[in-house]
Design an enzyme around this catalytic site. Structure first.
Site, short mmCIF file in Angstrom:
data_model
loop_
_atom_site.label_atom_id
_atom_site.label_comp_id
_atom_site.label_asym_id
_atom_site.label_seq_id
_atom_site.Cartn_x
_atom_site.Cartn_y
_atom_site.Cartn_z
N TYR A 42 0.89 -1.16 0.02
CA TYR A 42 0.07 0.04 0.12
C TYR A 42 0.73 1.30 -0.05
O TYR A 42 1.73 1.42 -0.76
CB TYR A 42 -0.95 -0.08 1.13
CG TYR A 42 -2.17 0.91 1.25
CD1 TYR A 42 -3.15 1.07 0.14
CD2 TYR A 42 -2.41 1.80 2.31
CE1 TYR A 42 -4.14 1.77 -0.10
CE2 TYR A 42 -3.32 2.80 1.70
CZ TYR A 42 -4.26 2.68 0.72
OH TYR A 42 -5.57 3.50 0.50
N LYS B 282 -19.95 -20.56 -11.03
CA LYS B 282 -19.33 -20.23 -12.30
C LYS B 282 -17.63 -19.92 -12.04
O LYS B 282 -16.75 -20.27 -12.93
CB LYS B 282 -20.02 -19.06 -13.14
CG LYS B 282 -19.54 -19.26 -14.72
CD LYS B 282 -20.06 -20.51 -15.37
CE LYS B 282 -19.87 -20.38 -16.70
NZ LYS B 282 -20.96 -19.81 -17.61
#
Length: 755
Positions: A41, A96
């Site tokens: 970060y 999926k």
């Protein structure tokens, strides 16, 4: 093929445990120190941000965009359930997403958009474009799905693919290619009838036309009959594009003389009379789910020359979208494609067709319990063929590069194929193979501990998965009560509950046991107590007399105690050649460790025997054995009496002339790390070991439990080998799924002594 049963309770439990949903997100970089956080970060993250702002293509290098697909729906056409809404579609979209990962190592995240307005949907997806490398649209009703897909293709610079349309079309095309080869016909000559003018049907006919089928030879039907020029009722622009000049008005009329039937409509839409009227060697893809337009049995009863496929896994030639979408996206992502075009879809279909014409690997045939070879019952590859990952994406990528949609072409195609192979987790294919073999075996499985809810759930799952008959040892009232508490009350009528009180074989069992134990200090009272009151012994006696084909026990008592009880009925000890082998599945690797059950302190001859038993188990699991005799020393250093037997065991195998790789003694890192092995060029292993033979049972136990608790490895076993019947002993910490896995091993007779 045996049909499986899935109950409401099981489906809900599957999605609830061990955590709600079907996947989670994990970091791929270290996140432990302050420096790690500074790189991940602020301030370190500013560097790739600036690089991407200067060159957007750098996002494929510094973010997960290049391997991330969004599965997006609004839930207006969920499976065969209709409009369930956005939230109602989420379990399907999660499913999926995990299929993308399982079959092609594509990271995916599901997004459910709460709108039925196509413009809102289009705008929402368009705005998310920078995040993803591709968009997979799913379960959106027609005709909105056509509008949404077309517009998104126009406004986005990443692949947009509506799988309900194009996935089905690709598999149909692959099947048609091979059916035409078998029948000696050409695509430009055949008459094709499509019944069902929704998203999938329209996509099928459009792809076949792009492959050479003639417009006037393609008759499209919907619920109102043939779509002909001049028809006005129930029409839209997508149907109108396929209207032909014809006098045909009904499906019945259209089927006369047809070479190909494609059905994406409803159960029973096709009659035997229609099939009889078709041309020689007809291809029938009856893809309505869950029940096809006509069953293969019905079609082939009147036309034995018919080649028939359905959407179901319990029939040959399954039209399964999982053969297409993961690999299409894999190839598209790997060339940083701007789109998935017709050429890429055709390349996918042709590669699938070619694969079905090749010899089928033994592991695939073994998994399906029958020899698979190109012909009328095998024109489409099976979804679990391990070659799919290395065949389909390269074909798709080449087509994408040749048609100019690639941002970053692949230069080294051989290296690319090798990389694809390394992406796949071998543990998944092995577990799938075992499941398929067990389903083919249809073993009567004895579950010895019917008073334990985990065992009962495993027994019910065994039976409802179509693996065979579950025989549960216990009292029927107690079993019924525990099943009811687990939400499986209706299963009591499916499984068979057996105990000493309701068997007609108790006298036979006791006579057998008395003959084995009468000179080991057991009198008739002891025998009665063992046979009629101890479930482990009773279950073993059932197995010994052929009243079951396999036995699973050990979930409620320590394995060493259970093994003692088993030895009352079978010779399952070190002197008889029994060995316990534990399989460790972790980070895509499988390693067998032995002996984890039987031998307390084996000598070099015992270790050689253990290695041979492990090699047999490895081959049962589809692995080519590479054995390492491991210690704290490597090839004699540091010197220790404790390591000497590990040095001598390979010499024992040298004299036996065994047919597998082995080496030792060596430390675990040398055994498992190819780079470490390079420091010892004389060593005989051709790669990292997949079998570790350890010095003693305590070291085996420590190793396996440490991997399970600290590394989160999946542990299967110990697998009991070298016994005359198929017996597997679980651990007391086993989950219901662990117990089911052991039952599957028992059904496959993994480790069973050939006698």
């Amino acid at each position: 093929m045996t049909k499986t049963k899935v109950t409401r309770e099981e489906a809900l439990a599957y999605h609830l445990d061990p955590a709600p949903g079907k996947f989670e997100i994990k970091a791929t970089v270290p996140m432990t120190t302050q420096r790690d956080l500074s790189l991940a970060y602020s301030p370190g993250v500013a560097v790739p941000c600036e690089a991407i702002a200067a060159d957007p293509a750098a996002a494929y290098d510094y973010t997960n965009k290049g391997n991330l697909v969004a599965v997006i729906s609004n839930g207006t056409a969920v499976l065969g359930l209709g409009n369930l809404g956005a939230l109602g579609s989420k379990p399907v979209m999660e499913g999926k997403a995990v299929l993308f990962k399982r079959f092609a190592d594509v990271n995916s995240i599901d997004i459910e958009l709460d709108t039925e307005d196509p413009e809102e949907f289009i705008n929402a997806v368009r705005l998310m474009g920078p995040t993803f490398g591709g968009i997979n649209l799913e379960d959106i009703k027609a005709p909105e799905c056509f509008i949404i897909e077309q517009r998104l293709k126009e406004v986005m610079d990443i692949p947009v693919f509506h799988d309900d349309q194009h996935g089905t079309a690709v598999i149909c095309a692959a099947g048609l290619i091979n059916a035409l080869k078998i029948s000696g016909k050409k695509i430009e000559d055949v008459k094709i009838v499509l019944n069902g003018a929704g998203a999938a049907g329209i996509a099928c006919i459009e792809l076949l036309k792009s492959m050479g089928a003639k417009h006037d030879n393609c008759v499209v039907c919907d619920t109102k009959g043939v779509i002909y020029q001049g028809r006005t009722e129930g029409m839209n622009q997508w149907k109108s594009a396929h209207a032909i000049k014809t006098e045909l008005r009904t499906l019945d009329e259209a089927m006369k003389g047809a070479d190909v039937f494609l059905g994406v409509s409803a159960k029973g839409a096709v009659t035997q009379a229609m099939v009889e009227s078709m041309a020689k060697d007809p291809l029938i893809f009856a893809m309505a789910n869950p029940d096809p337009e006509i069953t293969p049995e019905e079609a082939q009863a009147v036309r034995p020359d018919a080649i028939v496929g359905t959407g179901r896994s319990d029939y040959a030639n399954q039209v399964n979208n999982v053969l297409a979408f993961p690999y299409l996206f894999r190839g598209a992502l790997d060339i940083h494609a701007r789109a998935i075009n017709d050429e890429m879809k055709i390349a996918c279909a042709e590669a699938l067709a070619e694969l079905a014409r090749e010899d089928v690997p033994d592991e695939v045939a073994m998994a399906y319990g029958r020899k698979l070879s190109f012909g009328r019952d095998y024109i489409i590859p099976t979804p679990f063929d391990p070659r799919l990952i290395t065949r389909i994406p390269p074909a798709v990528a080449k087509a994408g590069m040749e048609t100019g949609v690639s941002r970053r072409p692949i230069i080294d195609m051989d290296g690319y194929e090798a990389n694809l192979k390394s992406r796949m987790d071998p543990t998944a294919s092995i577990l799938r193979s075992l499941n398929a073999r067990a389903r083919n075996a249809q073993a009567r499985m004895i579950f010895a501990e019917g008073d334990d809810p985990r065992v009962l759930r495993a027994a019910v799952a065994y039976q409802r998965n179509g693996l065979g008959k579950a025989l549960v040892v216990g009292r029927e009232a107690d079993v019924a009560e525990k099943l009811e508490a687990a939400g499986l009350g209706d299963a009591i009528s499916e499984i068979e509950v057996v105990n000493a009180a309701n068997t007609m074989h108790l006298r036979t069992y006791k006579d057998f046991l008395f003959k084995r134990l009468q000179r080991k200090g057991f009198d008739s009272t002891d025998i009665h107590r063992l046979a009629s009151r101890d479930r482990h012994v009773f279950a073993a006696l059932m197995l010994a007399h052929g009243h079951g084909d396999g036995l699973v026990t050990g979930a409620t008592r320590k394995s060493a105690h259970v093994l003692e009880y088993i030895n009352n009925v079978f010779d399952a000890n070190a002197d008889a050649g029994a060995v316990g082998v534990t399989a460790i599945l972790h980070n895509g690797r499988i390693v067998l460790i032995s002996d984890t059950l039987v031998h307390e302190w084996p000598d070099q001859n015992d270790l050689a025997n253990i290695a041979e038993s492990c090699a047999s188990v490895a081959r049962d699991l589809g692995l080519e054995p590479r054995v390492a005799f491991v210690s704290f020393s490597t090839f004699g250093y540091p010197v220790s009496e404790r390591a000497e037997k590990m040095h001598l065991a390979p010499e024992v195998l040298d004299k036996r002339g065994v047919d597998f790789e082995y080496e030792g003694e060596m430390t675990v890192d040398v055994a498992l790390n190819a780079t470490q092995q390079e420091a010892y060029p004389f060593q005989r292993l051709t790669g990292p070991a997949n079998i570790l033979v350890v010095p003693a049972r305590h070291s085996a136990s420590i190793s396996t439990k440490l991997m399970q608790e600290m590394a989160g490895a999946t542990v299967i076993g110990p697998i009991l080998t070298g016994v005359s019947k198929s017996i597997q002993i679980c651990s007391t910490t086993s989950t219901a799924n662990d117990i089911l896995n052991m039952a599957i091993l028992a059904a496959c007779k993994v480790g069973k002594l050939d006698v």
